[in-house]
Design an enzyme around this catalytic site. Sequence first.
Site, PDB file in Angstrom:
ATOM      1  N   ASP A  17       0.834  -1.252   0.020  1.00  0.00           N
ATOM      2  CA  ASP A  17       0.181   0.285  -0.190  1.00  0.00           C
ATOM      3  C   ASP A  17       0.716   1.197   0.758  1.00  0.00           C
ATOM      4  O   ASP A  17       0.413   2.366  -0.393  1.00  0.00           O
ATOM      5  CB  ASP A  17      -0.908  -0.054   1.023  1.00  0.00           C
ATOM      6  CG  ASP A  17      -2.097  -0.874   1.127  1.00  0.00           C
ATOM      7  OD1 ASP A  17      -2.817  -1.015  -0.035  1.00  0.00           O
ATOM      8  OD2 ASP A  17      -2.756  -1.639   1.882  1.00  0.00           O
ATOM      9  N   PHE A  18       1.816   1.379   0.775  1.00  0.00           N
ATOM     10  CA  PHE A  18       2.735   2.610   0.979  1.00  0.00           C
ATOM     11  C   PHE A  18       4.095   2.513  -0.092  1.00  0.00           C
ATOM     12  O   PHE A  18       4.172   3.982  -0.083  1.00  0.00           O
ATOM     13  CB  PHE A  18       3.185   2.876   2.251  1.00  0.00           C
ATOM     14  CG  PHE A  18       2.075   3.194   3.564  1.00  0.00           C
ATOM     15  CD1 PHE A  18       1.816   5.036   3.606  1.00  0.00           C
ATOM     16  CD2 PHE A  18       1.095   1.887   3.997  1.00  0.00           C
ATOM     17  CE1 PHE A  18       0.912   4.407   4.738  1.00  0.00           C
ATOM     18  CE2 PHE A  18       0.287   2.319   4.879  1.00  0.00           C
ATOM     19  CZ  PHE A  18       0.155   3.471   5.601  1.00  0.00           C
TER      20      PHE A  18
END
Length: 398
Positions: free
Chosen positions: A168-169
């Site tokens: 995600d990041f």
Amino acid sequence: MTERRAFDGIVVLDLSQVYNGPYCTLLLGQLGAEIIKIEPFRGEPVRWRVVGEQQTAAFDLLNGGKKSLRLDLKNPRGRELFLRLVSRADVVVENFAPGTLQRLSLGYEVLAQANERIILASGRGYGASTPQAEMRAMDLTIQAVTGVMATTGRPDQPPTKAGPAVADFFGGTHLMGAVAAALYQRTVTGRGQHVEVAMQDAVTPSLASSIAGHLDSGGTLPERTGNRHGGLAVCPYNVYPASDGWVAILCMTDGHWQSLCRLMDRADLAGDPAYASPPARVAQMDKLDEIVAMWTGQLNRDAIVGRLQAAGVPCAAVLGLPDVMAGPLVGADGMIRPVRGAGDHPAYVFGSPLRLADSPPLPAEAAPDLGEHTEEILVRRLGLDASEVRELRDENIV
């Protein structure tokens, strides 16, 4: 001199949710962009995923300083209002499931008709050329298909997800970079464009050590190496016991190894040809880990770290989350910033890891309540009057 930031004047319409897209827009906002977070009537999923009426700490962390507009994009009038906002914006960020914008009749071609300078930034799960391109994705599924899970954990244990939401990041960070590049290119072409970043693509380079170890060994190395080096090419490289916890130590160079030997009072090891090179030390990995652990186990974490740092050997104490939340990462200028949220309740928002000398950081602000800025945005940006806003509320469009 008037204080300016890198993205002052840039308006971002944020349709994103959970972690991937919201982190991209958080970074843009911390460099001066105005972030208008557009949410459905019940808010994005992370707002309320914990039982209770108070919005979650996860939402607070990733949405500080944004403005919230509640808008029904499935309603024709809501869609029309969104396109009017697009005509006055610079960037739209989304990380919906594949095909969602098209089903809403809000694909890039439609947005570009409203504003040829608009940049549509899409956070995707899988690369466009992969068989999974149209599949739904979350951080866990991306860790599964990229090798992250297969390379995390111990050799005799099942594959394990990485603790942080790395896909995600990493995806959100790369998406922010793509937006910045598209904004720069627009200064030359005068046109916007559609940019996409797949989490699958963004996380793959982080496996460099593991992939290199697999290639260099002809596929003979174990995929999971615990706390040892991913490619089993560096030793010592592990987490070692202290009398009051754990310490991570690695010797990337022969100089690091010699310094560690001096600290352990092991001149015999420093002068032994059997340990004189990285491959030689790797061949004796089990024995060396045992020797280092015997030394560290006699000292506390602070003593070990102090001695190793003074000798120039890379190391760090292993900190738990209580240690992190009580440490230097938390503070007005830290990566985790205390703020007062809705109802004056204490909350935290993330700071920015991007440090630009000529783009000073913004003061930390709390995440918005759902729809908190709806009237402000519609009046200031679209010129609606109070009666029109009331009508939209009455019709459940905003």
